[in-house]
Design an enzyme around this catalytic site. Structure first.
Site, PDB file in Angstrom:
ATOM      1  N   GLU A 232       0.369  -1.398   0.353  1.00 56.83           N
ATOM      2  CA  GLU A 232      -0.163   0.061  -0.153  1.00 56.83           C
ATOM      3  C   GLU A 232       1.297   0.828   0.339  1.00 56.83           C
ATOM      4  O   GLU A 232       1.766   1.541   0.872  1.00 56.83           O
ATOM      5  CB  GLU A 232      -1.032   0.003   0.965  1.00 56.83           C
ATOM      6  N   CYS A 266      -1.852   9.162   2.045  1.00 55.83           N
ATOM      7  CA  CYS A 266      -1.302   8.549   1.175  1.00 55.83           C
ATOM      8  C   CYS A 266      -2.339   8.619   0.215  1.00 55.83           C
ATOM      9  O   CYS A 266      -2.332   8.867  -0.949  1.00 55.83           O
ATOM     10  CB  CYS A 266      -1.937   7.155   1.059  1.00 55.83           C
TER      11      CYS A 266
HETATM   12  P1  NAD Z   1       8.459   4.745   4.625  1.00 55.70           P
HETATM   13  O1  NAD Z   1       8.643   4.081   3.181  1.00 55.70           O
HETATM   14  O2  NAD Z   1       9.055   5.400   4.889  1.00 55.70           O
HETATM   15  O3  NAD Z   1       8.484   3.727   6.176  1.00 55.70           O
HETATM   16  C1  NAD Z   1       7.147   2.773   5.962  1.00 55.70           C
HETATM   17  C2  NAD Z   1       7.596   1.919   7.306  1.00 55.70           C
HETATM   18  O4  NAD Z   1       8.821   1.110   6.209  1.00 55.70           O
HETATM   19  C3  NAD Z   1       8.694   2.161   8.318  1.00 55.70           C
HETATM   20  O5  NAD Z   1       7.750   1.828   9.550  1.00 55.70           O
HETATM   21  C4  NAD Z   1       9.651   2.130   8.523  1.00 55.70           C
HETATM   22  O6  NAD Z   1      10.704   1.559   9.429  1.00 55.70           O
HETATM   23  C5  NAD Z   1       9.470   0.955   8.165  1.00 55.70           C
HETATM   24  N1  NAD Z   1      10.725   0.329   6.841  1.00 55.70           N
HETATM   25  C6  NAD Z   1      11.739   1.530   6.092  1.00 55.70           C
HETATM   26  N2  NAD Z   1      12.552   0.941   5.455  1.00 55.70           N
HETATM   27  C7  NAD Z   1      12.647  -0.646   5.335  1.00 55.70           C
HETATM   28  C8  NAD Z   1      13.121  -1.651   4.741  1.00 55.70           C
HETATM   29  N3  NAD Z   1      13.854  -1.435   4.246  1.00 55.70           N
HETATM   30  N4  NAD Z   1      12.568  -3.084   4.989  1.00 55.70           N
HETATM   31  C9  NAD Z   1      11.636  -2.600   5.184  1.00 55.70           C
HETATM   32  N5  NAD Z   1      10.842  -1.715   5.971  1.00 55.70           N
HETATM   33  C10 NAD Z   1      10.935  -0.044   6.259  1.00 55.70           C
HETATM   34  O7  NAD Z   1       6.835   5.882   4.733  1.00 55.70           O
HETATM   35  P2  NAD Z   1       6.296   6.534   5.664  1.00 55.70           P
HETATM   36  O8  NAD Z   1       7.256   8.087   5.578  1.00 55.70           O
HETATM   37  O9  NAD Z   1       6.494   6.014   7.022  1.00 55.70           O
HETATM   38  O10 NAD Z   1       4.805   7.183   5.163  1.00 55.70           O
HETATM   39  C11 NAD Z   1       5.094   7.863   4.305  1.00 55.70           C
HETATM   40  C12 NAD Z   1       4.245   7.044   2.900  1.00 55.70           C
HETATM   41  O11 NAD Z   1       3.229   5.300   3.183  1.00 55.70           O
HETATM   42  C13 NAD Z   1       4.040   7.675   1.823  1.00 55.70           C
HETATM   43  O12 NAD Z   1       4.389   7.765   0.814  1.00 55.70           O
HETATM   44  C14 NAD Z   1       2.985   7.271   1.840  1.00 55.70           C
HETATM   45  O13 NAD Z   1       1.577   7.843   0.702  1.00 55.70           O
HETATM   46  C15 NAD Z   1       2.624   6.411   2.238  1.00 55.70           C
HETATM   47  N6  NAD Z   1       1.325   6.208   2.837  1.00 55.70           N
HETATM   48  C16 NAD Z   1       0.130   4.386   2.232  1.00 55.70           C
HETATM   49  C17 NAD Z   1      -0.904   4.652   2.396  1.00 55.70           C
HETATM   50  C18 NAD Z   1      -1.889   4.020   1.652  1.00 55.70           C
HETATM   51  O14 NAD Z   1      -2.909   2.441   1.868  1.00 55.70           O
HETATM   52  N7  NAD Z   1      -2.005   3.142   0.780  1.00 55.70           N
HETATM   53  C19 NAD Z   1      -1.146   4.548   3.582  1.00 55.70           C
HETATM   54  C20 NAD Z   1      -0.319   5.438   4.011  1.00 55.70           C
HETATM   55  C21 NAD Z   1       1.104   6.008   4.134  1.00 55.70           C
END
Ligand code: NAD
Length: 514
Positions: A232, A266
């Site tokens: 997502e 998002c």
């Molecule tokens: P992010 O990708 O930086 O981090 C999300 C999670 O992934 C965190 O828990 C982080 O610790 C973890 N993570 C980081 N590196 C990783 C790796 N190499 N392997 C596994 N996990 C890892 O995202 P964010 O900044 O926390 O959130 C914002 C983003 O999320 C935006 O792009 C937003 O659009 C998206 N988002 C999408 C939805 C949806 O339902 N489509 C909902 C909310 C947010």
């Protein structure tokens, strides 16, 4: 732009610092998870739904305390926390209570005449251990809806919240109200390194919500071990406003859709296309609407827009504004942080934008509103599909036929017609994206089934029968099978009768040895 006089309760720190777990700790966590799954296998769905019921009661009774934690860690406005997080979670839990039984029950499937005497069904079995990795923008809603959906399906869950909004202790407190929940769900704090170590333990599925950048990394890590992944990811969602709308309502809806959660959603509106004839009036009204909004956090429910959660996100937002400005965009209102020391960014209306600017191409995840004019339906469909993302959109028009037509043409996972971000308000509707916004679905029937393995069962009630397609293969059987194909797949009013007669002959042959 107003800023209320309410005392601000700023979080102590931008980043809630957490240590990463070691590889052996990750292994221990998965040993526990697999034991928990074995215990869950002995319990019924009713028992798991009872946990959901208890959680609803606990959250309703303790919502003020939960909202305090949420606001402190994210800086969101209190109403954003109450409505989008707490109410959102409760709606989803209630949907589970009313629907999980019918979605997860065994399904009878009709059995073709060629398999006469057999019965077919599908069992929705749990996957095993599910790893949920969550972002920081809706830490409660995204965390709890994913975790509980996986749990209700009978999975043990390992949950890694964002290191920016760990809300340490809150999830544990929620799950402690029910010993089965407590045993079945583990909360693990840490950065992406921790998440990688957890993936190394080969969960049955990774359910990831976050950025496309991280989604790619997870997918490539999971590829080696063939771990299933739902992604997502981010969006660049558009609002398309036709000239026949109720203008005041459309302006209010679009502005809310762009600025709710300070634009850190998002599916927030990140591009607005307004039909030429009403464009100037729309922009003027949008500016007036923004000027009335109150920015604050630590409020008592009387602030419209809260703060940004992360300083790096504020920097991304400001860089997009500077890029747009340098390339000739007009910044009608906002365009800077509220002041240097706080993480508030002013809602920013931008016109005269074009496709060379990052604000029209890249995810913003902040309170920017680029508004562009369009002339025709075909043009706006082309413009709005011209993006690498495809999460959701809104279409505003009094002509519902047109709105429906446009909705079908948009390359995305959800469209609200004459409303905004509202498909998410219905927990029965699946949520998820296309293109770089990811794949897999959360919520609704499709979302729930995503935490299961559809296991096909065929029961042969006639145990004495030898099947004609078993050995020995003989020329006579071959000829009859050949005729069966011709009878069954050629258009004729007698095809069933012919097929049945050939089937009887085949069965007669089957019982004989060569
Ligand atoms: P992010 O990708 O930086 O981090 C999300 C999670 O992934 C965190 O828990 C982080 O610790 C973890 N993570 C980081 N590196 C990783 C790796 N190499 N392997 C596994 N996990 C890892 O995202 P964010 O900044 O926390 O959130 C914002 C983003 O999320 C935006 O792009 C937003 O659009 C998206 N988002 C999408 C939805 C949806 O339902 N489509 C909902 C909310 C947010």
């Amino acid at each position: 732009m107003n800023q209320t006089n309410t005392t601000q309760q700023q979080p102590d720190q931008t980043f809630a610092l957490v240590d990463d777990i070691s590889e052996s700790q990750a292994a221990d966590i998965f040993v526990q998870a697999r034991l928990a799954k074995q215990r869950l296998d002995k319990l019924t769905l009713d028992v798991r739904l009872d946990s959901v019921r208890k959680l609803i009661d606990y959250i309703v009774q303790n919502r003020d305390e939960i909202i305090d934690v949420l606001c402190r860690e994210t800086r969101k406005s209190r109403t954003d926390a109450l409505v989008s997080e707490v109410l959102g979670v409760l709606d989803n839990f209630e949907w589970l209570l009313h629907n999980a039984k019918s979605v997860l029950k065994d399904k009878k499937v009709s059995t073709p005449i060629t398999l006469l005497g057999k019965k077919s069904r599908i069992i929705h079995a749990p996957l095993g251990t599910v790893l949920v990795i969550a972002p920081w923008n809706y830490p409660l809603h995204i965390g709890l809806t994913s975790i509980l959906a996986a749990y209700v399906c009978g999975n043990a869950v390992v949950f890694k919240p964002s290191e920016l909004t760990p809300m340490q202790g809150l999830f544990e407190k929620l799950f402690s109200i029910d010993p089965i929940l407590q045993q079945s769900i583990q909360v693990v704090y840490g950065t992406g390194v921790t998440a990688q170590r957890l993936i190394d333990q080969k969960p049955a599925k990774v359910f990831f919500t976050g950025s496309a950048r991280t989604g790619r990394k997870i997918l490539s890590q999971c590829a080696n071990a063939l771990i299933a992944v739902d992604l997502e990811l981010g969006g660049k969602d558009q609002a398309i406003v036709f000239e026949d709308v109720n203008l005041r309502r459309a302006v209010k809806g679009v502005i809310w859709g762009a600025l709710t959660n300070a634009g850190q959603s998002c599916s927030s509106v990140e591009r607005v296309y307004v039909q030429q004839r009403i464009y100037d009036e729309f922009v003027e009204m949008a500016q007036q609407e923004i000027d009335r909004l109150v920015i604050n956090s630590g409020d008592a429910g009387n602030a419209d827009i809260g703060g940004m959660t992360a300083d790096f996100q504020l920097d991304i937002v400001h860089a997009q504004v500077q890029d747009a400005r340098a390339k000739g965009a007009h910044i009608l209102t906002g365009g800077s942080p509220l002041d240097e020391n706080e993480l508030f960014y002013l809602p920013t209306l931008i016109t005269n934008v074009d496709s060379s600017m990052s604000v029209t191409k890249e995810e913003t995840f902040g309170p920017l509103i680029p508004i562009m004019p369009f002339s025709t339906e075909e043009e706006v469909i082309r413009l709005s599909n011209d993006t690498e993302f495809g999460l959701s959109a809104s279409v505003w028009s009094a002509d519902l036929k047109r709105a429906n037509r446009v909705a079908r043409m948009l390359e995305c996972g959800a469209v609200s017609i004459n409303n905004v971000m509202l498909t998410e308000g219905n927990p029965g509707l699946p949520f998820g994206g296309t293109k770089n916004s990811g794949y897999g679905r959360q919520k609704g029937v499709e979302g729930l089934l995503g935490y299961t393995c559809s296991k096909s069962i065929l029961i042969d009630t006639n145990s004495s029968k030898i099947e004609p397609n078993w050995y020995p293969y003989t020329r006579s059987k071959y000829v009859l099978f050949d005729r069966l194909i011709a009878a069954q797949f050629t258009k004729s009013p007698w095809k069933l009768v012919k097929a049945a007669l050939i089937g009887m002959k085949l069965e007669g042959l089957a019982s004989k040895d060569r």
